[in-house]
Design a protein around this motif. Structure first.
Motif, PDB file in Angstrom:
ATOM      1  N   ILE A 122      36.651  33.687  32.249  1.00 24.60           N
ATOM      2  CA  ILE A 122      35.517  34.389  32.873  1.00 24.60           C
ATOM      3  C   ILE A 122      36.103  35.419  33.822  1.00 24.60           C
ATOM      4  O   ILE A 122      36.919  35.090  34.682  1.00 24.60           O
ATOM      5  N   SER A 123      35.703  36.662  33.643  1.00 26.85           N
ATOM      6  CA  SER A 123      36.219  37.736  34.489  1.00 26.85           C
ATOM      7  C   SER A 123      35.069  38.541  35.078  1.00 26.85           C
ATOM      8  O   SER A 123      34.010  38.680  34.461  1.00 26.85           O
ATOM      9  N   VAL A 124      35.309  39.087  36.268  1.00 30.90           N
ATOM     10  CA  VAL A 124      34.358  40.065  36.795  1.00 30.90           C
ATOM     11  C   VAL A 124      34.291  41.238  35.830  1.00 30.90           C
ATOM     12  O   VAL A 124      35.285  41.582  35.179  1.00 30.90           O
ATOM     13  N   LYS A 125      33.144  41.871  35.734  1.00 30.91           N
ATOM     14  CA  LYS A 125      33.030  43.027  34.850  1.00 30.91           C
ATOM     15  C   LYS A 125      33.813  44.208  35.445  1.00 30.91           C
ATOM     16  O   LYS A 125      34.024  44.291  36.654  1.00 30.91           O
ATOM     17  N   ASN A 126      34.259  45.066  34.564  1.00 34.97           N
ATOM     18  CA  ASN A 126      35.024  46.264  34.934  1.00 34.97           C
ATOM     19  C   ASN A 126      36.264  45.942  35.759  1.00 34.97           C
ATOM     20  O   ASN A 126      36.484  46.536  36.820  1.00 34.97           O
ATOM     21  N   PRO A 127      37.107  45.012  35.285  1.00 36.33           N
ATOM     22  CA  PRO A 127      38.349  44.757  36.023  1.00 36.33           C
ATOM     23  C   PRO A 127      39.319  45.921  35.841  1.00 36.33           C
ATOM     24  O   PRO A 127      39.068  46.858  35.066  1.00 36.33           O
ATOM     25  N   TYR A 128      40.437  45.849  36.520  1.00 33.82           N
ATOM     26  CA  TYR A 128      41.501  46.839  36.399  1.00 33.82           C
ATOM     27  C   TYR A 128      41.838  47.069  34.923  1.00 33.82           C
ATOM     28  O   TYR A 128      41.840  46.140  34.113  1.00 33.82           O
ATOM     29  N   THR A 129      42.144  48.300  34.577  1.00 33.51           N
ATOM     30  CA  THR A 129      42.320  48.718  33.180  1.00 33.51           C
ATOM     31  C   THR A 129      43.229  47.791  32.385  1.00 33.51           C
ATOM     32  O   THR A 129      42.899  47.388  31.257  1.00 33.51           O
ATOM     33  N   TRP A 130      44.384  47.417  32.956  1.00 32.79           N
ATOM     34  CA  TRP A 130      45.349  46.648  32.169  1.00 32.79           C
ATOM     35  C   TRP A 130      44.979  45.172  32.096  1.00 32.79           C
ATOM     36  O   TRP A 130      45.390  44.483  31.149  1.00 32.79           O
ATOM     37  N   ALA A 131      44.183  44.683  33.027  1.00 39.33           N
ATOM     38  CA  ALA A 131      43.603  43.346  32.872  1.00 39.33           C
ATOM     39  C   ALA A 131      42.588  43.372  31.731  1.00 39.33           C
ATOM     40  O   ALA A 131      42.525  42.461  30.890  1.00 39.33           O
ATOM     41  N   LYS A 132      41.797  44.430  31.691  1.00 36.68           N
ATOM     42  CA  LYS A 132      40.778  44.601  30.642  1.00 36.68           C
ATOM     43  C   LYS A 132      41.425  44.648  29.256  1.00 36.68           C
ATOM     44  O   LYS A 132      40.954  44.010  28.307  1.00 36.68           O
ATOM     45  N   LYS A 133      42.524  45.397  29.134  1.00 34.91           N
ATOM     46  CA  LYS A 133      43.221  45.473  27.848  1.00 34.91           C
ATOM     47  C   LYS A 133      43.807  44.109  27.460  1.00 34.91           C
ATOM     48  O   LYS A 133      43.819  43.747  26.278  1.00 34.91           O
ATOM     49  N   LEU A 134      44.296  43.375  28.450  1.00 36.06           N
ATOM     50  CA  LEU A 134      44.812  42.034  28.176  1.00 36.06           C
ATOM     51  C   LEU A 134      43.715  41.147  27.607  1.00 36.06           C
ATOM     52  O   LEU A 134      43.917  40.445  26.609  1.00 36.06           O
TER      53      LEU A 134
END
Length: 388
Positions: free
Chosen positions: A101-113
């Motif tokens: 579960i992640s906050v929406k719109n995380p840092y770009t490279w977290a999002k890609k992960l």
């Protein structure tokens, strides 16, 4: 532990290095052993000895101990980028079939992960609005392994209630990870609020000079040792001794840099809030910020990152404003000596710009170490160009 002691003395072992005031750079790849038995013991427990600088190194260790103490954590690892710290912390706590579960719109490279790399191995994710803790509770499944936080985030500064989320996660044996780059451990201490792993981009305020890329991951000794013996050493993403030395140097001035930046930011915000071409200013410790009370509870300061929405009808007006800044640099990141700006529309094709979408008119400003008047004069002359 006293902040001044951590920054100026703790873990430096001057008596081991000719009583040098500045710490040495142990620029070696390898460490020698006098006996086979000593080498064997190092193989068995590399976390406790110096074997190879991909793992432990004396210069890096000085930095590790200081950063862990700043976080109020038992231990930490220092990586060659913030993205590497994110990667290792997440990878260490998932397996095939896990759910994040992640906050929406995380840092770009977290999002890609989350979206590109982990799905290859059967790891799924759910994005939630982190401003309401109930959203995390509703998203938990039997295979949820991680709750990933970013508070405040780095463009619109939404916060999460760290203490409440930590308590929720512990009820379900879920690991909590937070990106604490916005505040640094000086202004927010997630570990003391119950978060398991706190990471930050040391590229930013810890360095303070825009000359190092690095990341920090702090947590319990057991967790950090487990990550060291697996993801950290396997990926080979540890920081090099010279860069660790530069970060040690940056730490010396961290509190006074943050104090100056914070005070200057207040003056710049006051200027922007009264400007006729500014629609809105976002800053977590402004009284009109939606989560102001939570920010006051969790944060003791807000540093220099803010976002303002410009009144513009076209993307060209925003580009003209940015292109005509004479001293504020247009660049990513933050935390150095120099003021920076980045318009949200830089990530959009020009044809996609919609003036009715407020987010398209947002500009993120980092306030550096320059005088407030110097920054304001630059903003003012750029505003006048688009107001002709």
């Amino acid at each position: 532990m006293d902040l001044s002691y951590i920054i100026n003395e703790y873990a430096e072992g001057r008596e081991n290095y000719f009583n040098a005031v500045a710490p040495p750079i142990i620029q070696t790849s390898n460490f020698a052993f006098k006996t086979v038995d000593a080498l064997r013991k190092s193989f068995e427990d590399e976390y406790s000895t110096y074997l190879y600088s991909r793992g432990l190194n004396p210069t890096v260790d000085m930095l590790r101990k200081k950063l862990a103490a700043l976080d109020g954590a038992e231990d930490c690892l220092v990586f060659n980028s913030g993205a590497a710290a994110i990667f290792a912390s997440v990878l260490a706590n998932v397996k095939s079939g896990s759910h994040i579960i992640s906050v929406k719109n995380p840092y770009t490279w977290a999002k890609k992960l989350f979206e590109i790399i982990l799905p290859k191995f059967g790891v799924t994710h759910t994005y939630v609005d982190g401003t309401d803790t109930e959203n995390f509770a509703n998203a938990i499944t039997p295979n949820t392994a991680i709750i990933y936080l970013e508070s405040p985030n780095s463009f619109t500064y939404e916060l999460q209630d760290l203490q409440a989320i930590a308590a929720l996660a512990k009820q379900h044996y879920i690991v909590t990870i937070i990106d604490n780059s916005y505040c640094t451990p000086i202004y927010q201490k997630p570990i003391t609020l119950g978060i398991d792993l706190a990471l930050q981009s040391a590229t930013k305020y810890i360095s303070g000079h825009s000359d190092v890329v690095a990341g920090v991951l702090s947590g319990s000794k057991a967790m950090i040792e487990r990550i060291f013996n697996s993801e950290y050493n396997t990926i080979g993403s540890g920081i090099q001794p010279f860069n660790a030395w530069l970060l040690l140097r940056g730490l010396r001035t961290l509190p006074m840099r943050l104090e100056r930046i914070t005070n200057t930011t207040k003056t710049v915000i006051a200027y922007l809030e009264q400007h006729p071409l500014v629609e809105e200013v976002l800053f977590p410790l402004s009284p009109n910020f939606p989560q102001y009370e939570l920010a006051r509870q969790q944060m003791t300061g807000g540093c220099g990152l803010l976002t303002f929405t410009i009144k513009a009808n076209t993307i060209q007006q925003i580009e003209t404003f940015c292109d005509n800044l004479q001293h504020i640099l247009m660049a990513v990141s933050w935390g150095g000596y120099e003021s920076l700006i980045i318009p949200k529309c830089a990530g959009l094709p020009q044809a996609s710009f919609n003036a009715e979408d407020k987010s398209h008119r947002m500009l993120r400003l980092y306030v550096g170490l320059e005088d407030a008047d110097y920054i304001i004069k630059d903003l003012d002359q750029a505003f006048k160009i688009i107001n002709l």
